[in-house]
Design a protein around this motif. Sequence first.
Motif, PDB file in Angstrom:
ATOM      1  N   VAL A   1       0.856  -1.192   0.000  1.00 29.44           N
ATOM      2  CA  VAL A   1       0.000   0.000   0.000  1.00 29.44           C
ATOM      3  C   VAL A   1       0.890   1.239   0.000  1.00 29.44           C
ATOM      4  N   ASN A   2       0.621   2.129  -0.904  1.00 31.44           N
ATOM      5  CA  ASN A   2       1.365   3.389  -0.975  1.00 31.44           C
ATOM      6  C   ASN A   2       0.341   4.520  -0.965  1.00 31.44           C
ATOM      7  N   GLY A   3       0.102   5.050   0.236  1.00 31.58           N
ATOM      8  CA  GLY A   3      -0.913   6.075   0.380  1.00 31.58           C
ATOM      9  C   GLY A   3      -0.330   7.471   0.476  1.00 31.58           C
ATOM     10  N   ASN A   4      -1.083   8.365   1.090  1.00 35.20           N
ATOM     11  CA  ASN A   4      -0.631   9.752   1.240  1.00 35.20           C
ATOM     12  C   ASN A   4       0.350   9.862   2.402  1.00 35.20           C
ATOM     13  N   GLY A   5       1.630   9.766   2.072  1.00 34.78           N
ATOM     14  CA  GLY A   5       2.656   9.937   3.086  1.00 34.78           C
ATOM     15  C   GLY A   5       2.956   8.695   3.902  1.00 34.78           C
ATOM     16  N   TYR A   6       2.426   7.550   3.534  1.00 28.88           N
ATOM     17  CA  TYR A   6       2.734   6.340   4.292  1.00 28.88           C
ATOM     18  C   TYR A   6       2.809   5.149   3.338  1.00 28.88           C
ATOM     19  N   GLU A   7       3.522   4.135   3.781  1.00 23.60           N
ATOM     20  CA  GLU A   7       3.644   2.882   3.033  1.00 23.60           C
ATOM     21  C   GLU A   7       3.474   1.717   4.003  1.00 23.60           C
ATOM     22  N   GLU A   8       2.804   0.686   3.560  1.00 28.61           N
ATOM     23  CA  GLU A   8       2.665  -0.530   4.344  1.00 28.61           C
ATOM     24  C   GLU A   8       2.789  -1.723   3.408  1.00 28.61           C
ATOM     25  N   ARG A   9       3.373  -2.794   3.902  1.00 32.57           N
ATOM     26  CA  ARG A   9       3.535  -3.994   3.092  1.00 32.57           C
ATOM     27  C   ARG A   9       3.477  -5.232   3.975  1.00 32.57           C
ATOM     28  N   ILE A  10       3.107  -6.338   3.353  1.00 30.84           N
ATOM     29  CA  ILE A  10       3.129  -7.621   4.025  1.00 30.84           C
ATOM     30  C   ILE A  10       3.479  -8.685   2.994  1.00 30.84           C
ATOM     31  N   SER A  11       4.366  -9.580   3.367  1.00 32.97           N
ATOM     32  CA  SER A  11       4.789 -10.654   2.473  1.00 32.97           C
ATOM     33  C   SER A  11       4.623 -11.993   3.191  1.00 32.97           C
ATOM     34  N   ILE A  12       3.933 -12.924   2.538  1.00 30.93           N
ATOM     35  CA  ILE A  12       3.655 -14.226   3.141  1.00 30.93           C
ATOM     36  C   ILE A  12       4.129 -15.326   2.192  1.00 30.93           C
ATOM     37  N   LYS A  13       4.897 -16.260   2.733  1.00 32.81           N
ATOM     38  CA  LYS A  13       5.294 -17.453   1.977  1.00 32.81           C
ATOM     39  C   LYS A  13       4.946 -18.670   2.821  1.00 32.81           C
ATOM     40  N   TYR A  14       4.108 -19.518   2.250  1.00 38.97           N
ATOM     41  CA  TYR A  14       3.527 -20.630   2.995  1.00 38.97           C
ATOM     42  C   TYR A  14       3.889 -21.946   2.302  1.00 38.97           C
ATOM     43  N   TYR A  15       4.263 -22.962   3.092  1.00 36.24           N
ATOM     44  CA  TYR A  15       4.666 -24.252   2.539  1.00 36.24           C
ATOM     45  C   TYR A  15       4.003 -25.366   3.342  1.00 36.24           C
ATOM     46  N   LYS A  16       3.206 -26.179   2.690  1.00 39.07           N
ATOM     47  CA  LYS A  16       2.571 -27.341   3.318  1.00 39.07           C
ATOM     48  C   LYS A  16       3.183 -28.597   2.709  1.00 39.07           C
ATOM     49  N   THR A  17       3.964 -29.338   3.486  1.00 44.15           N
ATOM     50  CA  THR A  17       4.667 -30.507   2.984  1.00 44.15           C
ATOM     51  C   THR A  17       3.967 -31.795   3.404  1.00 44.15           C
TER      52      THR A  17
ATOM     53  N   ILE B   1       9.677 -13.236  10.334  1.00 45.59           N
ATOM     54  CA  ILE B   1       9.682 -14.420  11.178  1.00 45.59           C
ATOM     55  C   ILE B   1       9.520 -15.665  10.316  1.00 45.59           C
ATOM     56  N   ILE B   2      10.247 -16.730  10.682  1.00 44.26           N
ATOM     57  CA  ILE B   2      10.128 -18.020  10.010  1.00 44.26           C
ATOM     58  C   ILE B   2       9.676 -19.033  11.055  1.00 44.26           C
ATOM     59  N   ILE B   3       8.593 -19.748  10.755  1.00 44.52           N
ATOM     60  CA  ILE B   3       8.004 -20.679  11.714  1.00 44.52           C
ATOM     61  C   ILE B   3       7.828 -22.041  11.055  1.00 44.52           C
ATOM     62  N   GLN B   4       8.156 -23.086  11.808  1.00 43.08           N
ATOM     63  CA  GLN B   4       7.845 -24.447  11.365  1.00 43.08           C
ATOM     64  C   GLN B   4       7.097 -25.164  12.472  1.00 43.08           C
ATOM     65  N   LYS B   5       5.948 -25.696  12.095  1.00 39.02           N
ATOM     66  CA  LYS B   5       5.177 -26.507  13.029  1.00 39.02           C
ATOM     67  C   LYS B   5       4.681 -27.730  12.272  1.00 39.02           C
ATOM     68  N   GLY B   6       5.164 -28.898  12.669  1.00 41.68           N
ATOM     69  CA  GLY B   6       4.783 -30.110  11.955  1.00 41.68           C
ATOM     70  C   GLY B   6       5.275 -30.064  10.518  1.00 41.68           C
ATOM     71  N   SER B   7       4.365 -30.250   9.587  1.00 38.38           N
ATOM     72  CA  SER B   7       4.718 -30.259   8.168  1.00 38.38           C
ATOM     73  C   SER B   7       4.458 -28.917   7.489  1.00 38.38           C
ATOM     74  N   THR B   8       4.258 -27.856   8.280  1.00 42.73           N
ATOM     75  CA  THR B   8       3.945 -26.534   7.731  1.00 42.73           C
ATOM     76  C   THR B   8       5.057 -25.542   8.063  1.00 42.73           C
ATOM     77  N   VAL B   9       5.399 -24.720   7.074  1.00 36.43           N
ATOM     78  CA  VAL B   9       6.391 -23.657   7.262  1.00 36.43           C
ATOM     79  C   VAL B   9       5.771 -22.345   6.822  1.00 36.43           C
ATOM     80  N   LEU B  10       6.003 -21.307   7.602  1.00 37.34           N
ATOM     81  CA  LEU B  10       5.489 -19.976   7.277  1.00 37.34           C
ATOM     82  C   LEU B  10       6.630 -18.974   7.367  1.00 37.34           C
ATOM     83  N   ASN B  11       6.760 -18.161   6.331  1.00 31.84           N
ATOM     84  CA  ASN B  11       7.734 -17.068   6.295  1.00 31.84           C
ATOM     85  C   ASN B  11       6.939 -15.800   6.063  1.00 31.84           C
ATOM     86  N   ILE B  12       6.857 -14.956   7.079  1.00 33.09           N
ATOM     87  CA  ILE B  12       6.024 -13.761   6.972  1.00 33.09           C
ATOM     88  C   ILE B  12       6.822 -12.535   7.425  1.00 33.09           C
TER      89      ILE B  12
END
Length: 460
Positions: free
Chosen positions: A349-365, A422-433
């Motif tokens: 998001v690039n608004g009036n005088g501010y920026e925000e971003r979110i990046s999600i990478k999800y892996y289900k093995t 943050i990178i998280i692994q729980k069981g067969s799932t990995v999340l990079n956010i």
Amino acid sequence: MNNKHKWVFWGFFSLDYQAMKSYLEEMAEEGWMLEKIGLQQQFAKFRAIEPQKLKFYVDVFKEGGPLTPEKTEESEVYRRLCEESGWKFITSQDYLQFFYAEEGSDPVPIQTDEAIEQEIVEHTLLRNELRGYLILSLFAAYLLINIIPLKYSILLSFTGVAGIILLPISFILATVPALYSIIRILKARRNIEKGLPIEKPTMKNARRRIILFYGSSWIILLLLVLFIIVDAFFTPQIVIKSLLGPGIGIIVGLSLKYYTKKKATKREDSIPVIIFALFMVFIFIYTVVPFVYEGFEDTYKVTSVPEGYPIITIDEISEEPSKISTSTKEFKHGSSPVTPKHYSYLEFVNGNGYEERISIKYYKTTDPYFAEIIFNGIRHDLEKGIKWKGMTFLDRIIVSDEEMKNSWDVDNLVLTQERDLIIIQKGSTVLNISGDLDFNDNQTRELIISRFFSGSSMVN
């Protein structure tokens, strides 16, 4: 009848040139005469003739070669001498020259001294075959070295997972013919030293080698093509970019060989063509490839994410959601036998005088073992960064937080030093956010856990 033609699979090893004679005699009795061998020596073209018994001779011409013109002054003199001996020239295949004679004729053998013939074979066919197999073996070994230890990116595509199995098989297939060639030569040398005739390969054994080596190679190639097609459904830009270089290389190589074989009259004629071809490939890589790749930039821009792919939006985490006006969203998904679902989501998001971003990478093995490989691979890539001209860019300092790991109740958890990823692994799932999130906030933690690690999904 003479207008009928057909292509048949050839596939002979060049050292089996004696067995080729028996095959050509069988084909002549069935009413087919060899016309040419093409398509990288994999197929041969035959024309229809009246079924008859013919004599064939396959000779090794040491002045030939893959990049030697078919009609040079040396080859024309050599073929004229062979025709004066009673043999009619048919075609050539690199070092091999093919001749035939009518039944009842008594042509003079082209080679009469087995020791001299064996010396020519060793200095032409053996070197040529070993050179090709050595290149294939080195290439396969290079690929094997690059996937060991196992890189997590390989687990994200059908082609990558298949390569883990097929690469060792390909390495073996490239090595076995080379060993066969060396054994054949050593046996021939031993027989010559003992005054015994050189053992001639039979058609039966030659056909077995063709089925074993080329049959296996074609099966591997077919499987790779199928896996590439599947991967192209998910990531067409990566597949096209990966295939463009090799594809252009093959086209340029075949064109160069065709020109050298059919148009040139001297070996030196191919030098300026090779230089020009290399120049064109260089220009293509630095102009056309980036252009094609950039054409996919808008492919993954979306307004909503398909059902079944959980995400967190900026609107959910923003302290002032009402001020969000417009945002750019990108979504890419993929699959593989060991990682059935993986995707990335980027919102900016690039608004009036501010920026925000979110990046999600999800892996289900399919198994926590693969999830841990992905977790460690992502961490390693972040710590390594990008190296260019002796400098390192975008490398991050990764830290562990046992207290946070326990409070989140996960198997593995690490963060960047700035705590913006943050990178998280729980069981067969990995999340990079990563993005504008406070990972120490209880509400943020509960949102991430409930969204990605409890089987819930979000419809957008």
